[in-house]
Design a protein around this motif. Sequence first.
Motif, short mmCIF file in Angstrom:
data_model
loop_
_atom_site.label_atom_id
_atom_site.label_comp_id
_atom_site.label_asym_id
_atom_site.label_seq_id
_atom_site.Cartn_x
_atom_site.Cartn_y
_atom_site.Cartn_z
N LEU A 1 41.96 14.38 28.49
CA LEU A 1 41.02 15.46 28.20
C LEU A 1 39.65 14.86 27.94
CD1 LEU A 1 40.54 18.49 27.72
CD2 LEU A 1 40.99 18.08 25.29
N LEU A 2 38.68 15.21 28.79
CA LEU A 2 37.32 14.71 28.64
C LEU A 2 36.49 15.74 27.88
CD1 LEU A 2 36.66 13.43 32.29
CD2 LEU A 2 37.87 12.27 30.43
N ALA A 3 35.95 15.33 26.75
CA ALA A 3 35.00 16.16 26.03
C ALA A 3 33.62 15.73 26.51
CB ALA A 3 35.13 15.97 24.52
N VAL A 4 33.01 16.53 27.39
CA VAL A 4 31.75 16.16 28.03
C VAL A 4 30.60 16.42 27.06
CG1 VAL A 4 30.25 16.53 30.00
CG2 VAL A 4 32.73 16.74 30.27
N VAL A 5 29.93 15.36 26.67
CA VAL A 5 28.83 15.42 25.71
C VAL A 5 27.51 15.23 26.44
CG1 VAL A 5 27.81 14.37 23.65
CG2 VAL A 5 30.31 14.56 23.87
N SER A 6 26.52 16.03 26.12
CA SER A 6 25.18 15.90 26.71
C SER A 6 24.23 15.35 25.66
CB SER A 6 24.69 17.27 27.20
OG SER A 6 23.34 17.20 27.60
N MET A 7 23.49 14.32 26.04
CA MET A 7 22.50 13.73 25.14
C MET A 7 21.19 13.58 25.89
SD MET A 7 22.32 9.98 23.39
CE MET A 7 20.80 9.48 22.55
N GLU A 8 20.10 14.03 25.30
CA GLU A 8 18.78 13.92 25.91
C GLU A 8 18.21 12.51 25.73
OE1 GLU A 8 16.90 15.94 27.76
OE2 GLU A 8 18.57 17.37 27.82
N CYS A 9 17.75 11.94 26.81
CA CYS A 9 17.13 10.62 26.77
C CYS A 9 15.74 10.72 26.16
CB CYS A 9 17.04 10.06 28.19
SG CYS A 9 16.16 8.49 28.32
N PRO A 10 15.39 9.83 25.24
CA PRO A 10 14.03 9.83 24.70
C PRO A 10 13.02 9.65 25.83
CG PRO A 10 15.46 8.41 23.40
CD PRO A 10 16.24 8.79 24.62
N PRO A 11 11.88 10.30 25.78
CA PRO A 11 10.92 10.27 26.89
C PRO A 11 10.38 8.89 27.22
CG PRO A 11 9.95 11.29 24.94
CD PRO A 11 11.41 11.16 24.66
N HIS A 12 10.36 7.98 26.25
CA HIS A 12 9.78 6.66 26.49
C HIS A 12 10.81 5.64 26.95
CE1 HIS A 12 11.40 6.62 22.42
NE2 HIS A 12 11.63 5.34 22.62
N PHE A 13 12.06 6.03 27.00
CA PHE A 13 13.14 5.07 27.23
C PHE A 13 13.55 5.05 28.70
CE2 PHE A 13 17.72 3.87 27.15
CZ PHE A 13 17.56 2.60 26.63
N GLU A 14 13.61 3.86 29.29
CA GLU A 14 13.99 3.72 30.70
C GLU A 14 15.09 2.65 30.80
OE1 GLU A 14 13.69 4.93 34.71
OE2 GLU A 14 12.89 5.74 32.86
N PRO A 15 16.37 3.04 30.69
CA PRO A 15 17.47 2.06 30.64
C PRO A 15 17.91 1.61 32.03
CG PRO A 15 18.34 4.26 30.39
CD PRO A 15 16.84 4.41 30.54
N LEU A 16 17.15 0.76 32.67
CA LEU A 16 17.46 0.36 34.04
C LEU A 16 17.78 -1.12 34.16
CD1 LEU A 16 14.79 2.44 36.00
CD2 LEU A 16 17.18 3.01 35.55
N THR A 17 18.13 -1.77 33.05
CA THR A 17 18.46 -3.18 33.07
C THR A 17 19.90 -3.38 33.51
OG1 THR A 17 16.91 -3.60 31.27
CG2 THR A 17 18.55 -5.30 31.71
N ARG A 18 20.11 -4.29 34.45
CA ARG A 18 21.47 -4.57 34.91
C ARG A 18 22.25 -5.31 33.83
NH1 ARG A 18 24.49 -8.55 37.26
NH2 ARG A 18 25.89 -7.95 38.96
N ARG A 19 23.53 -4.96 33.66
CA ARG A 19 24.39 -5.63 32.71
C ARG A 19 25.65 -6.09 33.41
NH1 ARG A 19 21.20 -2.18 30.32
NH2 ARG A 19 20.51 -2.50 28.19
N LEU A 20 26.42 -6.95 32.73
CA LEU A 20 27.62 -7.52 33.34
C LEU A 20 28.58 -6.45 33.81
CD1 LEU A 20 29.29 -10.07 33.97
CD2 LEU A 20 30.28 -9.86 31.69
#
Length: 311
Positions: A252-271
């Motif tokens: 059962l997936l409880a789908v949660v929505s979270m708004e990204c802060p306007p200044h945040f750009e999470p585009l860094t590659r990770r392992l």
Amino acid sequence: MDSYLSIAEAVLRLARRPLSSREIVEVAYRHDLVPSRLFGKTQHKTVGARLSEDILARRDRSLFFRSEPGKFFLREFLADPDIPEAYRSPIVARRRQRELRRGAPLAIRRANAVAAASALRSATDKLQLIIDTCQFHYSDPASDLSDPDELHVWSFVMFMRGPEVLTYRHGRYREGRDTFLKRRSVGFFTPVADKDLDLFDEGDHGIVASGLRAIAFDLDLPHVVFSGRFHSSPARIEDLVVAEDERGHADLLAVVSMECPPHFEPLTRRLAINDLSWMRLDVPINHIEDFDPWSQAVVQRAQRQHANSGE
């Protein structure tokens, strides 16, 4: 030597100190430990991959551990007083850090989950109905969930920027299931457990809080990001989705929505999280098969609801 793991074991026992995969290969060749049938220009990458896979799959049963990023050593030396203490301190991978705080998993009977997910109610009302009727319970953490009539509850967090959702591709060390490996996802997910429930989370059994902690680990977000002044609307449960795999196992997936802060750009590659990019949810997806099964279920349901609303 039969394999790269056997070679690494022999080299590390000989060296008696942590080594990188490249150093392991170099020492192996100096001591004539590599058979002629094992060859290639990037053998150090193969060694590193084999060691990482073994540590991920076998955990504490693996012969190996990481003493620092990129350095491998043998568990047999963990209690050896002749080995410097700095060499005998395993590091904990980020994914493993999340899993270590798991407790008894939150679960629900399959029939109850299907009924709740299909009800013509808001996600809040569906969740409250489950809580009011005491349909949530905590399973034995030592169980492999062999009961097909019981579903575990997962927090599936969608990181939103207006009509766009942050997507990523599963890396080798994130998700062991073949149907998820290298597929794209629209959510950051984690199982919900009894440790996620505290006095501030009684309304949803810690579903939202567990999801936010998971996304904080995955994206290296500072905890202050989750304070109210950094995003315009609080994280909230948008839907309940029953996701079933090809073997008939469901969650059962409880789908949660979270708004990204306007200044945040999470585009860094990770392992374990690759190729981060934003995608519009209100536009049809041409290659839905490129997404993992849970993302397919969530996106297709969201788009059906959007179409039915006539917006």
